[in-house]
Design a protein around this motif. Sequence first.
Motif, PDB file in Angstrom:
ATOM      1  N   ALA A  48       1.219   3.580  -8.238  1.00 11.70           N
ATOM      2  CA  ALA A  48       0.162   2.976  -9.046  1.00 11.70           C
ATOM      3  C   ALA A  48      -1.195   2.981  -8.356  1.00 11.70           C
ATOM      4  CB  ALA A  48       0.550   1.545  -9.423  1.00 11.70           C
ATOM      5  N   TRP A  49      -1.219   3.004  -7.015  1.00  9.72           N
ATOM      6  CA  TRP A  49      -2.475   2.953  -6.275  1.00  9.72           C
ATOM      7  C   TRP A  49      -2.459   3.934  -5.113  1.00  9.72           C
ATOM      8  CZ3 TRP A  49      -0.047  -1.774  -7.572  1.00  9.72           C
ATOM      9  CH2 TRP A  49      -0.722  -2.542  -8.539  1.00  9.72           C
ATOM     10  N   ASN A  50      -3.640   4.402  -4.751  1.00  8.45           N
ATOM     11  CA  ASN A  50      -3.799   5.239  -3.561  1.00  8.45           C
ATOM     12  C   ASN A  50      -4.058   4.301  -2.391  1.00  8.45           C
ATOM     13  OD1 ASN A  50      -4.477   7.034  -1.540  1.00  8.45           O
ATOM     14  ND2 ASN A  50      -5.679   8.361  -2.885  1.00  8.45           N
ATOM     15  N   VAL A  51      -2.995   3.752  -1.834  1.00  7.65           N
ATOM     16  CA  VAL A  51      -3.118   2.736  -0.790  1.00  7.65           C
ATOM     17  C   VAL A  51      -3.826   3.263   0.453  1.00  7.65           C
ATOM     18  CG1 VAL A  51      -1.824   1.177   0.718  1.00  7.65           C
ATOM     19  CG2 VAL A  51      -1.146   1.442  -1.678  1.00  7.65           C
ATOM     20  N   PRO A  52      -3.508   4.462   0.956  1.00  7.32           N
ATOM     21  CA  PRO A  52      -4.235   4.959   2.138  1.00  7.32           C
ATOM     22  C   PRO A  52      -5.747   5.071   1.914  1.00  7.32           C
ATOM     23  CG  PRO A  52      -2.246   6.242   1.790  1.00  7.32           C
ATOM     24  CD  PRO A  52      -2.400   5.377   0.582  1.00  7.32           C
ATOM     25  N   ALA A  53      -6.164   5.458   0.701  1.00  7.35           N
ATOM     26  CA  ALA A  53      -7.591   5.573   0.416  1.00  7.35           C
ATOM     27  C   ALA A  53      -8.261   4.201   0.437  1.00  7.35           C
ATOM     28  CB  ALA A  53      -7.808   6.244  -0.939  1.00  7.35           C
ATOM     29  N   VAL A  54      -7.568   3.178  -0.056  1.00  5.92           N
ATOM     30  CA  VAL A  54      -8.114   1.825  -0.014  1.00  5.92           C
ATOM     31  C   VAL A  54      -8.285   1.373   1.430  1.00  5.92           C
ATOM     32  CG1 VAL A  54      -7.740  -0.586  -0.649  1.00  5.92           C
ATOM     33  CG2 VAL A  54      -7.128   1.223  -2.253  1.00  5.92           C
ATOM     34  N   GLY A  55      -7.292   1.661   2.275  1.00  9.08           N
ATOM     35  CA  GLY A  55      -7.393   1.300   3.685  1.00  9.08           C
ATOM     36  C   GLY A  55      -8.558   1.990   4.358  1.00  9.08           C
ATOM     37  N   ALA A  56      -8.769   3.270   4.046  1.00  6.14           N
ATOM     38  CA  ALA A  56      -9.901   3.992   4.622  1.00  6.14           C
ATOM     39  C   ALA A  56     -11.228   3.395   4.167  1.00  6.14           C
ATOM     40  CB  ALA A  56      -9.819   5.467   4.241  1.00  6.14           C
ATOM     41  N   SER A  57     -11.286   2.929   2.914  1.00  6.98           N
ATOM     42  CA  SER A  57     -12.508   2.299   2.417  1.00  6.98           C
ATOM     43  C   SER A  57     -12.825   1.014   3.177  1.00  6.98           C
ATOM     44  CB  SER A  57     -12.372   2.002   0.918  1.00  6.98           C
ATOM     45  OG  SER A  57     -12.267   3.187   0.167  1.00  6.98           O
ATOM     46  N   TYR A  58     -11.797   0.253   3.522  1.00  5.51           N
ATOM     47  CA  TYR A  58     -12.022  -0.961   4.303  1.00  5.51           C
ATOM     48  C   TYR A  58     -12.595  -0.637   5.683  1.00  5.51           C
ATOM     49  CZ  TYR A  58      -9.893  -4.399   1.176  1.00  5.51           C
ATOM     50  OH  TYR A  58      -9.636  -5.252   0.131  1.00  5.51           O
ATOM     51  N   ALA A  59     -12.035   0.373   6.327  1.00  3.92           N
ATOM     52  CA  ALA A  59     -12.556   0.771   7.632  1.00  3.92           C
ATOM     53  C   ALA A  59     -14.006   1.229   7.512  1.00  3.92           C
ATOM     54  CB  ALA A  59     -11.684   1.878   8.227  1.00  3.92           C
ATOM     55  N   GLY A  60     -14.317   1.966   6.448  1.00  5.51           N
ATOM     56  CA  GLY A  60     -15.682   2.411   6.222  1.00  5.51           C
ATOM     57  C   GLY A  60     -16.634   1.263   5.955  1.00  5.51           C
ATOM     58  N   PHE A  61     -16.154   0.243   5.257  1.00  3.59           N
ATOM     59  CA  PHE A  61     -16.983  -0.935   4.979  1.00  3.59           C
ATOM     60  C   PHE A  61     -17.444  -1.597   6.277  1.00  3.59           C
ATOM     61  CE2 PHE A  61     -16.750  -5.601   4.886  1.00  3.59           C
ATOM     62  CZ  PHE A  61     -17.806  -5.908   4.032  1.00  3.59           C
ATOM     63  N   ASP A 121      -0.806  -3.294  10.442  1.00  2.00           N
ATOM     64  CA  ASP A 121      -2.214  -3.209  10.852  1.00  2.00           C
ATOM     65  C   ASP A 121      -3.110  -2.777   9.686  1.00  2.00           C
ATOM     66  OD1 ASP A 121      -1.489  -3.878  13.485  1.00  2.00           O
ATOM     67  OD2 ASP A 121      -1.008  -1.795  13.909  1.00  2.00           O
ATOM     68  N   TRP A 122      -2.898  -3.380   8.543  1.00  2.07           N
ATOM     69  CA  TRP A 122      -3.660  -3.057   7.345  1.00  2.07           C
ATOM     70  C   TRP A 122      -5.153  -3.297   7.584  1.00  2.07           C
ATOM     71  CZ3 TRP A 122      -4.017  -0.374   3.275  1.00  2.07           C
ATOM     72  CH2 TRP A 122      -4.794  -0.753   2.166  1.00  2.07           C
ATOM     73  N   PRO A 123      -6.028  -2.275   7.402  1.00  2.19           N
ATOM     74  CA  PRO A 123      -7.463  -2.434   7.675  1.00  2.19           C
ATOM     75  C   PRO A 123      -8.133  -3.520   6.850  1.00  2.19           C
ATOM     76  CG  PRO A 123      -6.884  -0.113   7.449  1.00  2.19           C
ATOM     77  CD  PRO A 123      -5.686  -0.896   7.019  1.00  2.19           C
ATOM     78  N   GLY A 124      -7.558  -3.840   5.697  1.00  2.01           N
ATOM     79  CA  GLY A 124      -8.159  -4.870   4.859  1.00  2.01           C
ATOM     80  C   GLY A 124      -8.153  -6.242   5.500  1.00  2.01           C
ATOM     81  N   THR A 125      -7.202  -6.505   6.383  1.00  3.99           N
ATOM     82  CA  THR A 125      -7.136  -7.808   7.050  1.00  3.99           C
ATOM     83  C   THR A 125      -8.330  -8.004   7.979  1.00  3.99           C
ATOM     84  OG1 THR A 125      -4.716  -7.727   6.946  1.00  3.99           O
ATOM     85  CG2 THR A 125      -5.710  -9.309   8.476  1.00  3.99           C
ATOM     86  N   PRO A 175       0.459  -7.780  -1.822  1.00 11.63           N
ATOM     87  CA  PRO A 175       1.041  -8.673  -0.818  1.00 11.63           C
ATOM     88  C   PRO A 175       1.138  -7.988   0.547  1.00 11.63           C
ATOM     89  CG  PRO A 175       2.339  -8.667  -2.835  1.00 11.63           C
ATOM     90  CD  PRO A 175       1.358  -7.565  -2.972  1.00 11.63           C
ATOM     91  N   ALA A 176       0.947  -8.764   1.606  1.00 13.77           N
ATOM     92  CA  ALA A 176       0.990  -8.216   2.959  1.00 13.77           C
ATOM     93  C   ALA A 176       2.342  -7.579   3.260  1.00 13.77           C
ATOM     94  CB  ALA A 176       0.685  -9.319   3.972  1.00 13.77           C
ATOM     95  N   SER A 177       3.407  -8.112   2.669  1.00 15.93           N
ATOM     96  CA  SER A 177       4.745  -7.580   2.939  1.00 15.93           C
ATOM     97  C   SER A 177       4.935  -6.168   2.405  1.00 15.93           C
ATOM     98  CB  SER A 177       5.811  -8.499   2.329  1.00 15.93           C
ATOM     99  OG  SER A 177       5.650  -8.582   0.912  1.00 15.93           O
ATOM    100  N   LEU A 178       4.065  -5.738   1.496  1.00 25.93           N
ATOM    101  CA  LEU A 178       4.184  -4.409   0.911  1.00 25.93           C
ATOM    102  C   LEU A 178       3.197  -3.406   1.510  1.00 25.93           C
ATOM    103  CD1 LEU A 178       4.608  -5.279  -2.886  1.00 25.93           C
ATOM    104  CD2 LEU A 178       6.362  -5.111  -1.109  1.00 25.93           C
TER     105      LEU A 178
END
Length: 263
Positions: free
Chosen positions: A169-182, A231-235, A224-227
Amino acid sequence: MQARSALFDLYGDHLRQRGGRATIAALIRLLAPLGIAAPAVRTAVSRMVRQGWLAPVRLPAGPGYQLTPRAVRRLDEAAARIYRTGRSSWDGHFDLLVISAPEARTERDRLAAELTFLGYGRLETGVWLAARPAGEVDQLLADAGVRFERFSAAHTGGDTGARELIMRAWNVPAVGASYAGFVAQLTPVVGAITRLADDRTAYAARCALVHAWRAFLFRDPQLPASLLPPDWPGTAAAAFFDRQAARLRPAADRFVDHCLRES
């Protein structure tokens, strides 16, 4: 930064807690430090009135605009997702929507954008899911005039099955990269604001910070963090945002209050 987006940021982050209203003169003053000219502010305000987000109001200091009940609901829900540290844990259930999409492409695209904003991801045609139910979704679908069914569903495969589902349903790696870029993009912006900076400069920097962070309302369903991967960049990005937004808040508030008084 476009005027309409800046107005949403301004009302949500500052004016909502000050009664949700301001004169047009104050709005022009408050968007000037962001490089937005008066004609663009007036055009954006008129558009938001037509769309049902703002309503004209006569204030003691002159003509102005106030949030509509619809806008208040939207901004309150957005604020809960923007300032989200300490959000409650997941109960293991997805909010599942099965909808009959509108026939017109423009209407389908508009509905898809609204569902994405509310944290829903498209699993397949007509099937959307979110980790948490959005309070607005029933009204949204009713207003769109589409038939829908809504379910609370747990994956029989547990967290492993749920992880595989969200990857569809989502491109999770792309979201993580966006957080790092932010973090990389905003670090020099907020780092330039020291104790010597004036309130106007601090306000502009905080607006840039909030505006960039607000974009994640359209990108990140806040799974959810469990999913999520370790080391999720969003945190780290959320901690950075919370820290810098709080640091710049006093100066930004002083500038907003000054503009409201002057106008």
